[in-house]
Design a protein around this motif. Structure first.
Motif, short mmCIF file in Angstrom:
data_model
loop_
_atom_site.label_atom_id
_atom_site.label_comp_id
_atom_site.label_asym_id
_atom_site.label_seq_id
_atom_site.Cartn_x
_atom_site.Cartn_y
_atom_site.Cartn_z
N VAL A 40 -64.65 11.14 -33.27
CA VAL A 40 -65.39 12.42 -32.99
C VAL A 40 -65.89 12.71 -34.43
O VAL A 40 -65.05 12.76 -35.05
N LYS A 41 -67.11 12.39 -35.19
CA LYS A 41 -67.23 12.86 -36.20
C LYS A 41 -68.06 14.25 -36.19
O LYS A 41 -67.46 15.24 -36.68
N ASP A 42 -69.03 14.40 -35.70
CA ASP A 42 -70.03 15.82 -35.71
C ASP A 42 -69.80 16.03 -34.35
O ASP A 42 -69.82 15.74 -33.14
N VAL A 43 -69.89 17.64 -33.88
CA VAL A 43 -69.67 18.09 -32.83
C VAL A 43 -70.26 19.65 -32.69
O VAL A 43 -70.19 20.08 -33.99
N SER A 78 -67.20 7.79 -33.39
CA SER A 78 -67.71 6.52 -34.45
C SER A 78 -67.49 5.15 -33.43
O SER A 78 -66.25 5.39 -32.56
N TYR A 79 -68.05 4.32 -33.28
CA TYR A 79 -68.10 2.67 -32.76
C TYR A 79 -66.72 2.31 -33.03
O TYR A 79 -66.91 2.03 -34.12
N ARG A 80 -66.78 1.82 -32.29
CA ARG A 80 -64.97 0.86 -32.23
C ARG A 80 -65.03 0.08 -31.24
O ARG A 80 -64.34 0.42 -29.51
N ASN A 81 -65.38 -1.31 -31.12
CA ASN A 81 -65.56 -2.54 -29.89
C ASN A 81 -63.55 -2.40 -29.45
O ASN A 81 -62.55 -2.60 -29.94
N GLY A 82 -64.15 -2.22 -27.86
CA GLY A 82 -62.72 -2.57 -27.36
C GLY A 82 -61.79 -1.42 -27.30
O GLY A 82 -60.69 -0.76 -26.62
N ASN A 83 -61.83 -0.15 -27.91
CA ASN A 83 -61.75 0.95 -27.66
C ASN A 83 -62.04 1.86 -26.76
O ASN A 83 -62.54 1.94 -25.73
N ALA A 84 -60.51 2.16 -25.90
CA ALA A 84 -59.67 2.63 -25.03
C ALA A 84 -61.15 3.48 -24.59
O ALA A 84 -61.03 4.12 -23.29
N ILE A 85 -61.24 4.31 -25.68
CA ILE A 85 -61.18 6.03 -24.93
C ILE A 85 -62.88 5.88 -25.11
O ILE A 85 -63.72 6.73 -24.51
N ILE A 118 -64.60 22.13 -20.61
CA ILE A 118 -65.99 21.86 -19.13
C ILE A 118 -65.84 20.65 -18.82
O ILE A 118 -65.33 19.84 -19.03
N GLN A 119 -66.55 20.96 -17.35
CA GLN A 119 -66.39 19.41 -16.11
C GLN A 119 -67.73 19.35 -16.73
O GLN A 119 -68.55 20.17 -16.66
N THR A 120 -67.73 18.01 -17.74
CA THR A 120 -69.35 17.82 -17.54
C THR A 120 -69.88 16.26 -17.03
O THR A 120 -68.82 15.49 -16.87
N LYS A 121 -70.60 16.06 -16.82
CA LYS A 121 -71.52 14.58 -16.74
C LYS A 121 -71.82 14.44 -18.35
O LYS A 121 -72.34 15.23 -19.27
N CYS A 122 -71.78 13.09 -19.03
CA CYS A 122 -73.13 12.92 -20.34
C CYS A 122 -73.62 12.37 -19.34
O CYS A 122 -74.29 11.49 -18.94
N PHE A 123 -75.18 12.95 -19.99
CA PHE A 123 -76.44 12.68 -20.20
C PHE A 123 -77.31 12.01 -21.12
O PHE A 123 -78.17 11.31 -20.74
N THR A 124 -76.42 11.55 -21.91
CA THR A 124 -77.02 10.57 -23.09
C THR A 124 -75.95 10.16 -24.02
O THR A 124 -74.94 10.05 -24.12
N HIS A 125 -75.80 8.44 -23.76
CA HIS A 125 -74.96 7.43 -24.05
C HIS A 125 -76.54 6.88 -26.02
O HIS A 125 -76.13 5.46 -24.98
N ASP A 126 -76.17 7.24 -26.94
CA ASP A 126 -76.87 6.34 -27.90
C ASP A 126 -76.08 5.80 -28.59
O ASP A 126 -74.78 5.67 -29.07
N TRP A 127 -76.46 4.12 -28.57
CA TRP A 127 -75.79 3.15 -29.66
C TRP A 127 -76.36 2.79 -30.80
O TRP A 127 -76.86 2.72 -30.48
N GLU A 128 -75.68 3.56 -31.62
CA GLU A 128 -76.52 3.55 -33.44
C GLU A 128 -76.17 2.55 -34.29
O GLU A 128 -74.81 2.36 -34.05
N VAL A 134 -72.23 2.89 -40.75
CA VAL A 134 -70.92 2.50 -39.37
C VAL A 134 -72.19 2.44 -38.28
O VAL A 134 -72.26 3.79 -37.79
N MET A 135 -71.67 1.82 -37.18
CA MET A 135 -72.31 1.94 -35.70
C MET A 135 -71.48 3.60 -35.20
O MET A 135 -70.93 3.75 -35.39
N MET A 136 -72.65 3.89 -34.19
CA MET A 136 -71.99 5.48 -34.17
C MET A 136 -72.05 5.01 -32.48
O MET A 136 -73.40 4.49 -32.24
N VAL A 137 -71.54 6.36 -31.85
CA VAL A 137 -72.03 6.14 -30.11
C VAL A 137 -72.66 7.92 -30.03
O VAL A 137 -71.43 8.99 -30.54
N ASP A 138 -73.34 8.51 -29.89
CA ASP A 138 -74.11 9.93 -29.59
C ASP A 138 -73.94 10.55 -28.34
O ASP A 138 -74.63 9.33 -27.67
#
Length: 162
Positions: A40-43, A78-85, A118-128, A134-138
């Protein structure tokens, strides 16, 4: 915790690894297995209440009541190819499944650390893929309906680690 200056770098974000069943009941809502999301970078956690007009002719000032709360968490990873998380988050987004998340001001093992669970759903998953960065996932996470093992609805909650 003391009243010292706190920086965003010290904050932590976790998800409950419901796939981890190494001990009886582990990975459930009641017995969470917290996994830190280190990339995680920014929250930003935004919270607001509906502003309900309670104005009448008895005053020259408008008056309001607070209605339902809106809670929203936006984070850059931060995007990491193949990262389990990242795969857990992506798969929850694709399958529209619930992620049990804690966003804290420090380590979950430290007494006094606090923040939202929080019990959440993911509503956006933007791959920059910005050319000069560096590549990021927002992602955008927001509360969703969830019931605990007893069948009771679970609300987002402010937690303080004991």
């Amino acid at each position: 915790m003391s009243n010292t200056c706190m920086v965003g770098f010290d904050g932590k974000v976790y998800y409950n690894d419901k796939a981890d069943t190494t001990s009886a009941g582990a990975g459930t809502y009641e017995v969470p297995v917290w996994v830190e999301i280190p990339m995680v970078k920014d929250v930003t956690v935004s919270s607001s209440a509906d502003k309900i007009d309670d104005t009448d002719r008895g005053s020259t000032f408008k008056k309001y009541c607070a209605g339902q709360f809106d809670l929203d968490a936006v984070m850059n990873l931060s995007y990491r190819n193949g990262n389990a998380i990242l795969e857990v988050i992506r798969d929850a987004w694709l399958a529209r499944t619930t992620l049990d998340v804690m966003i804290l001001d420090g380590d979950e093992a430290t007494t006094g650390t606090e923040g939202f669970r929080i019990q959440t759903k993911c509503f956006t998953h933007d791959w920059e893929q910005t050319m000069s960065d560096v590549m990021m996932v927002d992602i955008n996470l927001a509360p969703t309906y969830f019931e605990n093992a007893a069948g009771n609805e679970v609300e987002p909650e402010w937690v303080t680690m004991a």
